[in-house]
Design a protein around this motif. Structure first.
Motif, PDB file in Angstrom:
ATOM      1  N   LEU A   1     -19.814 -55.456 -11.765  1.00  0.00           N
ATOM      2  CA  LEU A   1     -19.717 -54.876 -13.104  1.00  0.00           C
ATOM      3  C   LEU A   1     -20.986 -55.184 -13.898  1.00  0.00           C
ATOM      4  O   LEU A   1     -21.366 -56.344 -14.053  1.00  0.00           O
ATOM      5  CB  LEU A   1     -18.495 -55.461 -13.828  1.00  0.00           C
TER       6      LEU A   1
ATOM      7  N   GLY B   1     -18.350 -43.461 -19.989  1.00  0.00           N
ATOM      8  CA  GLY B   1     -18.186 -44.861 -19.624  1.00  0.00           C
ATOM      9  C   GLY B   1     -17.199 -45.583 -20.530  1.00  0.00           C
ATOM     10  O   GLY B   1     -17.055 -45.267 -21.719  1.00  0.00           O
ATOM     11  N   ARG B   2     -16.537 -46.589 -19.961  1.00  0.00           N
ATOM     12  CA  ARG B   2     -15.593 -47.419 -20.719  1.00  0.00           C
ATOM     13  C   ARG B   2     -16.220 -48.804 -20.857  1.00  0.00           C
ATOM     14  O   ARG B   2     -16.474 -49.486 -19.863  1.00  0.00           O
ATOM     15  CB  ARG B   2     -14.252 -47.499 -19.975  1.00  0.00           C
TER      16      ARG B   2
ATOM     17  N   TYR C   1     -18.864 -42.877 -25.657  1.00  0.00           N
ATOM     18  CA  TYR C   1     -18.268 -43.906 -24.822  1.00  0.00           C
ATOM     19  C   TYR C   1     -16.909 -44.327 -25.374  1.00  0.00           C
ATOM     20  O   TYR C   1     -16.665 -44.296 -26.591  1.00  0.00           O
ATOM     21  CB  TYR C   1     -19.180 -45.137 -24.740  1.00  0.00           C
TER      22      TYR C   1
ATOM     23  N   THR D   1      -9.687 -51.825 -16.478  1.00  0.00           N
ATOM     24  CA  THR D   1     -10.926 -51.500 -15.748  1.00  0.00           C
ATOM     25  C   THR D   1     -11.983 -51.025 -16.740  1.00  0.00           C
ATOM     26  O   THR D   1     -11.713 -50.172 -17.585  1.00  0.00           O
ATOM     27  CB  THR D   1     -10.676 -50.390 -14.711  1.00  0.00           C
TER      28      THR D   1
ATOM     29  N   ASP E   1     -16.429 -50.084 -17.224  1.00  0.00           N
ATOM     30  CA  ASP E   1     -17.673 -49.710 -16.543  1.00  0.00           C
ATOM     31  C   ASP E   1     -18.833 -50.629 -16.902  1.00  0.00           C
ATOM     32  O   ASP E   1     -19.844 -50.666 -16.192  1.00  0.00           O
ATOM     33  CB  ASP E   1     -18.058 -48.267 -16.892  1.00  0.00           C
TER      34      ASP E   1
ATOM     35  N   ILE F   1     -24.817 -47.471 -15.907  1.00  0.00           N
ATOM     36  CA  ILE F   1     -23.504 -46.939 -15.494  1.00  0.00           C
ATOM     37  C   ILE F   1     -23.564 -45.461 -15.126  1.00  0.00           C
ATOM     38  O   ILE F   1     -22.529 -44.811 -15.033  1.00  0.00           O
ATOM     39  CB  ILE F   1     -22.427 -47.160 -16.581  1.00  0.00           C
TER      40      ILE F   1
END
Length: 715
Positions: free
Chosen positions: A670, A596-597, A620, A639, A641, A714
């Motif tokens: 989001l 995940g970001r 992450y 973008t 997550d 996420i």
């Protein structure tokens, strides 16, 4: 024996008695707070605190003695006002009772929490003198009654069991009978030795043959000893049976032992969350094994908290809906056949099935296509609530909605061969029903055989035993069923459930031996090779190497040394459901999930770097923003997550940032987690309103819990 030694021997008893007195005082204060002016109740409270004051002085608990002295002064001053409590006086009294419990536990090495004695006694003195209590410094959040309500009372169902004189007399009488039988058996053993000697003498004196007279004498002696031994064995069997029953009775405690712990918890949590809730308990005289009381405590705590947080509405909302301002939770116990039934029912908003389905799709437990197919009945929908990691709560808090809890409730109840089910109606309320056997270990079972092995099913789960011809089965949507009491029941060969990967065996041409079992109001017909008999067995755990074997909950040795496996009924139903279960969306995704970001929005450099280092350690990718305005800029250009945001920041605070994220079509879905020091109910509600997926108070969560929530949001 010196005074110090005498005190040491009495410490455990003093703790148990103090716990009892604290329960009485807590319940009495709750009744008075609700408006009771029962003179007997008031006198009892005065006696309890006065006696505790004297006992604590005798036992050398000077701090407890000081607090009880102040409590007594306050109760006397309130008594002069006909128990008309002023603002915050009951809060201070509850706080003082909690402090007594912590001090006793700490001195016995059972707790580590300290007590700010000076602050507490100042409050009690100010209350006695009628001073303004709001001007006094509050107790730190970690020690407030609302943070861990009634923590002392909830921490312990007594380790010791108090046995009534009548039960002890019965045990003593049975013990005496067994002792007498033991003496008689020793005499019979002596008679057998004499008989053996007589045989030897006959053989030694025999010159050719033994006379008929001697054989008749031997036969008479043998018959007499055999009859006496048989009689004494029957008496011993009866005495042992009585003893077993009496020992079981001694282990049984009234459910009120546990129920009495919850009114204080409900009072504190309702106050913390700005709700008005009354807890009513019924059926407290029903009895459960001490071990079971210990094991159901945590599930009940979670279900009651669930009703407070999810179920009962705030007063303003209830008034708008035309309901009484005061919400109610009913905690009741009753007996139904061999089962104990415990129900937790609230008159709150109920569970919205559409909300469950929407949450299941959002969290990838269902695909949109599966949700739109309309194949889920209410039982299937409510079953999703027991899935690990599932929650419908819009904002995650320390109370509930963390995606853990209901699955653990189900596991704990089923581990006791019990079941849990949900009934709910939107706008009316929700009821959780727990079905439990009255005791563990010694269980009445139905014994059956399969593949030359023996298996046992609890008799409490067996509805009926019958014989079924293969031609009696029907096919409904590809599933074999039989008709039973006006309804259709799916039928499976137990062999297919326990040995699913083995070659199918012929079912035979004659009638099948079938047992109908039931769990959570659902029935299932099982075909065995042979149904043997009903008996009582002592169930033993499988051990650490076999403890996780599906469908098995234990084993026992029968009288001839045969091993019988104890079947876990909820697992049998789950195994059947698994054959037709909807595949979770997470399992049908072929591509491996990428890390995940995450965007961390925090104006404090230290906090930001600490959160970043934790997230990086879990793999992450982390980006940073110093305030809400900078975060919006990054969200337009990149973008992410998930977003983790503080509340108090320059330029744009966390509430406004979350609101703008939800207003933008690009970022509307989001996930947003608010991490803050602000813990008031108003702030939490504001978090829900602006669209946060989780609201975490920094003092209440460890990093592991934060990462667990991130993984769920996420995944």
């Amino acid at each position: 024996m010196n005074e110090i030694s005498a005190r040491g021997k009495l410490l455990d008893k003093f703790r148990d008695i103090t716990l009892d007195r604290l329960r009485i005082l807590n319940q009495g204060l709750l009744d008075i707070e609700k408006g009771s002016r029962d003179e007997n109740l008031i006198n009892q409270l005065m006696r309890e605190i006065h006696t505790l004051k004297g006992e604590s002085r005798m036992m050398g608990f000077s701090d407890v003695n000081l607090i009880t002295h102040k409590i007594e002064d306050l109760l006397k001053s309130v008594q002069l006002r006909e128990f008309q409590f002023r603002l915050q006086e009951t809060d201070i009294l509850f706080e003082a009772l909690d402090a007594i419990g912590r001090l006793v536990q700490k001195k016995l090495g059972e707790g580590k929490k300290s007590v700010d004695l000076l602050s507490l006694t100042n409050k009690l003195t100010a209350a006695v003198e009628g001073k303004n209590l709001e001007s006094l410094a509050p107790v730190p959040a970690s020690e407030t009654p609302g943070a861990k309500p009634a923590s002392l009372l909830l921490s312990q169902v007594e380790e010791s069991i108090r046995v009534g004189i009548e039960k002890l007399d019965q045990l003593s009488n049975v013990s005496g009978d067994i002792f007498i039988n033991q003496i008689r058996n020793h005499n019979l053993v002596s008679s057998l030795r004499n008989l053996k000697n007589l045989f030897r003498e006959c053989l030694e004196s025999a010159t050719g043959t033994v006379s008929t007279e001697e054989f008749k004498k031997l036969q008479k002696e043998l018959n007499q000893i055999s009859k006496e031994f048989q009689d004494e064995t029957m008496k011993m069997d009866y005495a042992v049976s009585i003893l077993q029953d009496q020992v079981r009775e001694v282990r049984l405690l009234p459910i009120s032992t546990l129920f009495d712990l919850f009114p204080r918890m409900v009072r504190d949590l309702a106050k913390e969350f700005g709700k008005e809730i009354e807890l009513d308990t019924q059926g407290g005289t029903a009895e459960l094994d001490k071990i079971m009381l210990d094991r159901i405590k945590d599930p009940l705590i979670h279900l009651i908290r669930n009703s407070i947080d999810h179920g009962v509405e705030p007063p303003e909302e209830r008034i708008r809906e035309g309901k009484p301002r005061m919400g109610k939770i009913l905690l009741s116990a009753s007996t139904e056949g061999d089962h104990i039934i415990i129900e937790i029912e609230d008159n709150g908003r109920g569970i919205n099935p559409e909300g469950i389905i929407a949450s299941a799709v959002k969290k990838r437990f269902l695909t949109p296509a599966q949700a739109e197919a309309g194949a889920l009945n209410q039982r299937d929908i409510f079953a999703l609530l027991f899935t690990p990691g599932f929650s419908t709560k819009e904002v995650i808090t320390d109370l509930s909605g963390r995606g853990v809890g209901l699955d653990v409730v189900k596991q704990n109840i089923e581990a006791m061969e019990g079941s849990v089910e949900i009934q709910s109606e939107i706008g009316k309320g929700t009821k959780f029903t727990l079905r439990l056997p009255p005791r563990l270990n010694i269980i009445k079972v139905l014994l059956l055989s399969l593949r030359e092995s023996l298996f046992a099913i609890p008799s409490s789960a067996a509805v009926e035993v019958l014989k079924v011809l293969p031609s009696d089965t029907l096919s409904v949507e590809g599933q074999k069923v039989i008709r039973f009491r006006g309804a259709t029941v799916p039928i499976f060969h137990l062999d297919d459930i326990l040995y699913p990967n083995s070659p199918a065996r012929p079912n035979g041409k004659g009638k099948w031996p079938v047992v109908i079992i039931e769990s959570a109001r659902e029935k299932l017909a099982l075909v065995a090779d042979r149904i043997i008999s009903e008996r009582e067995i002592a169930v033993k755990p499988l051990g650490k190497f076999l403890g996780e074997v599906r469908n098995l909950a234990g084993a026992t040795l029968l009288e001839k040394g045969e091993l019988a496996f104890f079947l876990h009924v909820p697992d049998l139903f789950e195994s059947v459901h698994a054959r037709q279960r909807i595949t979770p969306a997470a399992e049908i995704t072929e591509a491996a999930p990428r890390p995940g970001r995450i965007l961390v929005v925090e104006d404090s450099l230290i906090t930001r770097e600490m959160e970043k280092s934790v997230l990086l350690s879990y793999g992450y990718e982390v980006q940073e923003a110093e305030d809400g305005l900078q975060a919006l800029t990054r969200l337009r250009e990149e973008t992410f997550d998930l977003v983790i945001t503080d509340l108090e920041m320059p330029n744009l605070n966390g509430f406004d940032l979350t609101e703008k994220i939800r207003a933008d079509a690009r970022t509307r879905s989001l996930p947003v987690i608010i991490v803050t020091t602000r813990s008031s109910p108003e702030d939490r509600r504001r978090g829900v309103e602006v669209g946060a997926d989780a609201y975490i108070v920094k003092s209440e969560f460890h990093h592991e819990k934060l990462v667990e929530i991130i993984q769920r949001l996420i995944q």
